[in-house]
Design a protein around this motif. Structure first.
Motif, short mmCIF file in Angstrom:
data_model
loop_
_atom_site.label_atom_id
_atom_site.label_comp_id
_atom_site.label_asym_id
_atom_site.label_seq_id
_atom_site.Cartn_x
_atom_site.Cartn_y
_atom_site.Cartn_z
N LEU A 57 0.84 -1.19 0.00
CA LEU A 57 0.00 0.00 0.00
C LEU A 57 0.88 1.25 0.00
O LEU A 57 1.98 1.24 0.57
CB LEU A 57 -0.89 0.00 1.24
CG LEU A 57 -1.95 -1.11 1.31
CD1 LEU A 57 -2.54 -1.20 2.71
CD2 LEU A 57 -3.03 -0.88 0.29
N PRO A 58 0.43 2.34 -0.61
CA PRO A 58 1.20 3.59 -0.56
C PRO A 58 1.42 4.05 0.88
O PRO A 58 0.63 3.73 1.78
CB PRO A 58 0.32 4.57 -1.34
CG PRO A 58 -0.56 3.73 -2.19
CD PRO A 58 -0.79 2.47 -1.42
N SER A 59 2.47 4.82 1.10
CA SER A 59 2.81 5.24 2.46
C SER A 59 1.73 6.10 3.10
O SER A 59 1.60 6.15 4.32
CB SER A 59 4.14 6.00 2.46
OG SER A 59 4.05 7.15 1.61
N ASP A 60 0.91 6.79 2.27
CA ASP A 60 -0.13 7.66 2.81
C ASP A 60 -1.49 6.97 2.86
O ASP A 60 -2.49 7.61 3.20
CB ASP A 60 -0.24 8.94 1.99
CG ASP A 60 -0.59 8.67 0.53
OD1 ASP A 60 -0.52 7.48 0.11
OD2 ASP A 60 -0.91 9.62 -0.19
N ALA A 61 -1.56 5.69 2.54
CA ALA A 61 -2.86 4.99 2.51
C ALA A 61 -3.32 4.61 3.90
O ALA A 61 -4.48 4.83 4.26
CB ALA A 61 -2.77 3.75 1.62
N ALA A 62 -2.43 4.03 4.70
CA ALA A 62 -2.80 3.54 6.03
C ALA A 62 -2.05 4.32 7.10
O ALA A 62 -1.07 5.03 6.82
CB ALA A 62 -2.50 2.05 6.15
N ARG A 63 -2.51 4.21 8.34
CA ARG A 63 -1.86 4.86 9.49
C ARG A 63 -1.42 3.79 10.47
O ARG A 63 -2.17 2.87 10.79
CB ARG A 63 -2.83 5.81 10.19
CG ARG A 63 -3.32 6.96 9.33
CD ARG A 63 -2.22 7.98 9.06
NE ARG A 63 -2.76 9.15 8.40
CZ ARG A 63 -2.94 9.25 7.09
NH1 ARG A 63 -2.60 8.24 6.32
NH2 ARG A 63 -3.45 10.34 6.56
N LEU A 64 -0.18 3.95 10.96
CA LEU A 64 0.36 3.07 11.99
C LEU A 64 0.33 3.82 13.32
O LEU A 64 0.98 4.87 13.46
CB LEU A 64 1.78 2.63 11.65
CG LEU A 64 2.45 1.66 12.61
CD1 LEU A 64 1.79 0.28 12.50
CD2 LEU A 64 3.94 1.54 12.32
N VAL A 65 -0.42 3.30 14.29
CA VAL A 65 -0.64 3.99 15.56
C VAL A 65 -0.13 3.12 16.69
O VAL A 65 -0.51 1.94 16.80
CB VAL A 65 -2.14 4.31 15.77
CG1 VAL A 65 -2.34 5.04 17.09
CG2 VAL A 65 -2.67 5.14 14.60
N ALA A 66 0.75 3.68 17.55
CA ALA A 66 1.20 2.99 18.76
C ALA A 66 0.19 3.25 19.86
O ALA A 66 -0.03 4.40 20.26
CB ALA A 66 2.59 3.49 19.16
N ILE A 67 -0.43 2.19 20.37
CA ILE A 67 -1.51 2.33 21.35
C ILE A 67 -1.53 1.10 22.24
O ILE A 67 -1.25 -0.02 21.77
CB ILE A 67 -2.86 2.53 20.62
CG1 ILE A 67 -3.97 2.90 21.58
CG2 ILE A 67 -3.21 1.31 19.81
CD1 ILE A 67 -5.25 3.33 20.87
N PRO A 68 -1.80 1.24 23.55
CA PRO A 68 -1.83 0.06 24.43
C PRO A 68 -2.94 -0.90 24.05
O PRO A 68 -4.00 -0.50 23.56
CB PRO A 68 -2.07 0.67 25.82
CG PRO A 68 -1.67 2.10 25.69
CD PRO A 68 -1.96 2.50 24.29
N LEU A 142 -1.91 -7.87 1.51
CA LEU A 142 -1.52 -6.47 1.38
C LEU A 142 -0.66 -6.09 2.58
O LEU A 142 -0.97 -6.47 3.71
CB LEU A 142 -2.75 -5.56 1.31
CG LEU A 142 -3.66 -5.72 0.08
CD1 LEU A 142 -4.90 -4.85 0.23
CD2 LEU A 142 -2.92 -5.34 -1.19
N ASP A 143 0.40 -5.34 2.33
CA ASP A 143 1.31 -4.91 3.40
C ASP A 143 1.47 -3.41 3.36
O ASP A 143 1.11 -2.74 2.38
CB ASP A 143 2.67 -5.59 3.25
CG ASP A 143 2.87 -6.70 4.27
OD1 ASP A 143 2.30 -6.59 5.38
OD2 ASP A 143 3.56 -7.69 3.96
N VAL A 144 2.05 -2.86 4.43
CA VAL A 144 2.38 -1.44 4.51
C VAL A 144 3.90 -1.31 4.51
O VAL A 144 4.61 -2.28 4.81
CB VAL A 144 1.76 -0.80 5.78
CG1 VAL A 144 0.25 -0.82 5.70
CG2 VAL A 144 2.23 -1.50 7.03
N PRO A 145 4.45 -0.14 4.18
CA PRO A 145 5.92 -0.01 4.12
C PRO A 145 6.62 -0.40 5.42
O PRO A 145 7.71 -0.98 5.39
CB PRO A 145 6.11 1.48 3.81
CG PRO A 145 4.87 1.88 3.07
CD PRO A 145 3.77 1.08 3.70
#
Length: 508
Positions: A57-68, A142-145
């Motif tokens: 997926l493009p770098s701006d397609a998904a969001r990676l969020v650090a969360i408990p 599908l993967d993210v960068p």
């Protein structure tokens, strides 16, 4: 096989996994104005129908969020975190696709369980699925960068230690820290790879900004994951980088810094000199395509993988319609229409021949009767005249129907089949009479696609003289009360169809 789009180029890397190092078996890159066009071109060259395709997926397609992690069973994390993610992303999460990666517990003393949660907007998911279907292909995953680069970083880990990998790309750079093959931290850095090949002053400024972001990430890692030490930082230098890049980074960053050499971690001997973009130097997009191809190897090692599951499709709602699927249905309908038209033409030809035979018999009878005959002859003449009138009426009706069906209806369907628009497909066509009473319905991923499609449709002879007098559009909702699916339905009506619809609404 891993695939990643880098601007107007689609990259593809095929990797085989043995007992030793993974080996690149094949690599390619094709011009791609869009993902769909690139996949079609690549499919013609490599025949990807039987390959297991992992799309990036493009770098701006998904969001990676650090969360408990929430205090619920692991299988319920994605649903439990959906509400919390509203404050971390700038798009709707109600119908977004969510998957959660757990950070290894051995890295910290805290009781909380940190996660890296990936949120993918549904419209992005639908678009990339539609692009593959338009090319006649199917994504295995599908993967993210971040997870793709994680698979590459894991190859350089030392036993019991974490490893950091920094890669420069065309638009930005990406830093990941991995431990035991799992992703622990990731940070996007707004430094372009071209800065490494520019003037000394520009290069030093870019390296200073990149080093500051790296130091912040390493400092956060050491505070949050104090139970694991960082073995060092590997840096992927873009081709043509200045010789002072690595020494400058080493002076600014306090952990060991070394240059990344792909051939030390992956066997490239099968490529020879055919692909210098992999053998002589790589950038972030190249590594991400390679990392996507390494997914089966990482999965076999028991590492967590992203699995974007469309709950609507799993529940039986079906996947996104594509332009190719719509074209297939239009082609089937067109074939049926042509077959019906040919059948009616044959029927009309037979009826015409029979009518001509009746006319010939009648003419011969009329010539033989010069005087009034007996009553039985009169009755026979009247019967023949009646048959002639019926045959004439039948021939006229059939000729009208054949003209409307074999010439009008099939041509409309064939015209629709010639005009395709990615992201837009036709689901229904109603035609009455001579074709002026026409109603066309379909679906599209964005309302902005419809004007361009209509302009292309006007180039067809059968549609050049037709004008749609009424248009209706509405968002598709899978269930009552649920959010829109991101697909818009539309209905176009000609003047006669619009007037008939208005009359039906006015009739109580």
């Amino acid at each position: 096989m891993g695939l990643a789009q880098d601007g107007s180029v689609l990259l593809a890397v095929e990797v085989v996994h043995g007992e030793g190092r993974p080996a690149v078996q094949w690599a390619g890159r094709v011009d791609a104005s869009s993902l769909s066009n690139g996949l079609q071109t690549l499919n013609r060259q490599r025949r990807l129908n039987t390959a297991k395709l992992v799309g990036l997926l493009p770098s701006d397609a998904a969001r990676l969020v650090a969360i408990p992690a929430p205090d619920v069973p692991r299988s319920e994390w994605a649903d439990a975190l959906r509400w919390s993610l509203r404050d971390h992303v700038d798009f709707e999460v109600d119908d977004a696709l969510i998957d959660v990666l757990e950070v290894p517990e051995a890295t910290q003393l805290r009781q909380s369980r940190p996660t890296l949660t990936v949120v993918l907007p549904r419209e992005k998911f639908v678009q990339v699925q539609t692009d593959a279907d338009d090319a006649g292909l199917h994504w295995t995953a599908l993967d993210v960068p971040e997870t793709a680069l994680r698979n590459v970083s894991a190859l350089g880990e030392e036993e019991g230690k974490a490893h950091a990998l920094l890669a420069f790309g065309e638009a930005s750079s990406l830093l990941v820290i991995t431990y035991q093959g799992e992703l622990v931290m990731a940070r996007h850095i707004e430094v372009q790879g071209t800065a490494m090949t520019s003037s000394s002053e520009s290069r030093e400024g870019a390296l200073s900004r990149a080093s500051l972001e790296v130091l912040r990430t390493i400092d956060t890692f050491e505070r949050m994951h104090s139970e694991v030490s960082l073995q060092g930082l590997s840096v992927v230098l873009p081709p043509g980088s200045g010789e002072d890049v690595l020494p400058l980074l080493s002076d600014l960053i306090y952990v060991p810094v070394r240059a990344f050499h792909l051939s030390e971690w992956i066997d490239l001997s099968a490529l020879g000199e055919a692909h210098p973009w992999l053998t002589s130097g790589v950038n972030l997009a190249d590594l991400c395509a390679l990392g996507a191809a390494l997914r089966p190897m990482a999965e076999a090692a028991g590492r967590q993988q992203l699995r974007f599951v469309d709950e609507r499709e799993a529940a039986g709602a079906g996947g996104p319609w594509s332009a190719q699927m719509g074209l297939r249905w239009v082609g089937i309908v067109a074939a049926v229409g042509v077959s019906v038209g040919v059948g009616l033409s044959l029927w009309a030809s037979h009826a015409t021949t029979r009518a001509q035979q009746v006319e010939a018999e009648l003419a011969q009878l009329q010539r033989s009767v010069s005087e009034p005959q007996a009553s039985n002859v009169t009755r026979e003449l009247e019967e023949l005249q009646r048959k002639e009138a019926v045959q004439t009426q039948l021939r006229q009706v059939l000729q009208g129907n054949v003209s409307a069906t074999s010439m009008g209806y099939s041509d409309l369907l064939v015209s629709l089949g010639r005009q395709t628009q990615p992201g837009l497909w036709i689901t229904g066509l109603k035609v009455r009479g001579d074709g002026r009473d026409l109603e066309l319905s379909g679906r599209m991923t964005s309302p902005s696609l419809l004007p361009a499609y209509l302009r292309r449709l006007e180039k067809e002879d059968r549609f050049r003289s037709r004008r749609f007098a009424q248009i209706e559009m509405r968002d598709t909702v899978m269930e009552e009360g649920s959010a829109p699916s991101g697909v818009t339905e539309f209905t176009l009506r000609g003047r006669d169809a619009a007037e008939r619809m208005a009359t039906q609404k006015e009739t109580p």
